[in-house]
Design a protein around this motif. Sequence first.
Motif, short mmCIF file in Angstrom:
data_model
loop_
_atom_site.label_atom_id
_atom_site.label_comp_id
_atom_site.label_asym_id
_atom_site.label_seq_id
_atom_site.Cartn_x
_atom_site.Cartn_y
_atom_site.Cartn_z
N GLU A 39 58.98 -0.88 107.41
CA GLU A 39 58.53 -1.84 108.42
C GLU A 39 57.04 -2.16 108.23
OE1 GLU A 39 59.53 -0.33 112.27
OE2 GLU A 39 61.68 -0.41 111.84
N ARG A 40 56.23 -1.16 107.93
CA ARG A 40 54.81 -1.40 107.71
C ARG A 40 54.59 -2.28 106.49
NH1 ARG A 40 50.99 3.21 109.61
NH2 ARG A 40 52.26 4.18 111.22
N ALA A 41 55.35 -2.05 105.44
CA ALA A 41 55.22 -2.85 104.22
C ALA A 41 55.58 -4.30 104.51
CB ALA A 41 56.09 -2.29 103.11
N GLN A 42 56.61 -4.53 105.30
CA GLN A 42 57.01 -5.90 105.63
C GLN A 42 55.97 -6.58 106.50
OE1 GLN A 42 60.86 -5.29 107.39
NE2 GLN A 42 61.88 -5.10 105.42
N ARG A 43 55.36 -5.85 107.45
CA ARG A 43 54.32 -6.45 108.29
C ARG A 43 53.09 -6.79 107.45
NH1 ARG A 43 55.79 -2.19 112.05
NH2 ARG A 43 53.95 -1.06 111.36
N THR A 44 52.74 -5.89 106.52
CA THR A 44 51.59 -6.15 105.65
C THR A 44 51.83 -7.38 104.79
OG1 THR A 44 51.01 -3.81 105.63
CG2 THR A 44 50.12 -5.17 103.84
N GLU A 45 53.02 -7.48 104.22
CA GLU A 45 53.35 -8.62 103.38
C GLU A 45 53.32 -9.91 104.19
OE1 GLU A 45 57.31 -10.12 101.29
OE2 GLU A 45 56.56 -8.26 100.44
N THR A 48 49.54 -10.81 104.65
CA THR A 48 48.76 -11.13 103.45
C THR A 48 49.42 -12.16 102.56
OG1 THR A 48 49.76 -9.31 102.22
CG2 THR A 48 47.71 -8.85 103.40
N GLY A 49 50.69 -12.42 102.73
CA GLY A 49 51.39 -13.38 101.89
C GLY A 49 51.93 -12.69 100.65
N ASP A 50 52.71 -13.41 99.92
CA ASP A 50 53.33 -12.89 98.71
C ASP A 50 52.31 -12.90 97.57
OD1 ASP A 50 55.04 -12.11 96.73
OD2 ASP A 50 56.26 -13.92 96.77
N ALA A 51 52.25 -11.83 96.83
CA ALA A 51 51.29 -11.74 95.72
C ALA A 51 51.58 -12.77 94.64
CB ALA A 51 51.33 -10.34 95.12
N ASP A 52 52.80 -13.27 94.56
CA ASP A 52 53.17 -14.24 93.54
C ASP A 52 52.92 -15.69 93.97
OD1 ASP A 52 54.02 -12.23 91.86
OD2 ASP A 52 56.08 -12.28 92.63
N ASP A 53 52.33 -15.90 95.14
CA ASP A 53 52.16 -17.27 95.60
C ASP A 53 51.05 -18.02 94.86
OD1 ASP A 53 49.83 -16.28 96.73
OD2 ASP A 53 50.48 -16.53 98.79
N GLY A 54 50.21 -17.34 94.09
CA GLY A 54 49.23 -17.99 93.25
C GLY A 54 47.92 -18.32 93.95
N ARG A 55 47.87 -18.26 95.26
CA ARG A 55 46.64 -18.61 95.96
C ARG A 55 45.54 -17.59 95.71
NH1 ARG A 55 48.31 -18.96 101.77
NH2 ARG A 55 50.15 -17.93 101.04
N ARG A 56 45.89 -16.33 95.72
CA ARG A 56 44.87 -15.30 95.56
C ARG A 56 44.23 -15.33 94.17
NH1 ARG A 56 47.90 -10.18 97.62
NH2 ARG A 56 49.07 -11.27 99.17
N SER A 57 45.04 -15.44 93.14
CA SER A 57 44.49 -15.39 91.78
C SER A 57 43.64 -16.62 91.47
CB SER A 57 45.61 -15.24 90.76
OG SER A 57 46.50 -16.33 90.84
N SER A 58 43.96 -17.76 92.07
CA SER A 58 43.16 -18.95 91.80
C SER A 58 41.84 -18.92 92.55
CB SER A 58 43.94 -20.21 92.18
OG SER A 58 44.19 -20.23 93.57
#
Length: 68
Positions: A39-45, A48-58
Motif C-alpha cells: 500500500e505504501r509503494a502504491q501511494r508513493t507511486e 511521484t508518478g511512473d518512473a517511465d513517464d519520461g518527465r523526470r529524465s528530461s
Amino acid sequence: MATRVNVTVDAHLAIEVMLLTGTRNPQDAVELIVRDYLERAQRTEARTGDADDGRRSSDLQPYQPPQG
C-alpha cells in the motif's frame, strides 16, 4: 479464494513482526506487513508518478563542474 504460498521466515524475525503488528499469529503478522508495504509503494507511486513517464529524465541537467 486466494492462492496461498508458504514462506519460511526466521523465528526471531517472525517474533519481531508479531510484536510490531500486535498479532499472535506469525502468518497474520507477516501478511499485515506485506500488505502495508504494498500500500505504501502504491501511494508513493501515485504521488511521484511512473518512473517511465519520461518527465523526470528530461528535467535533469547534466553535471557541469564549477568554472574557474
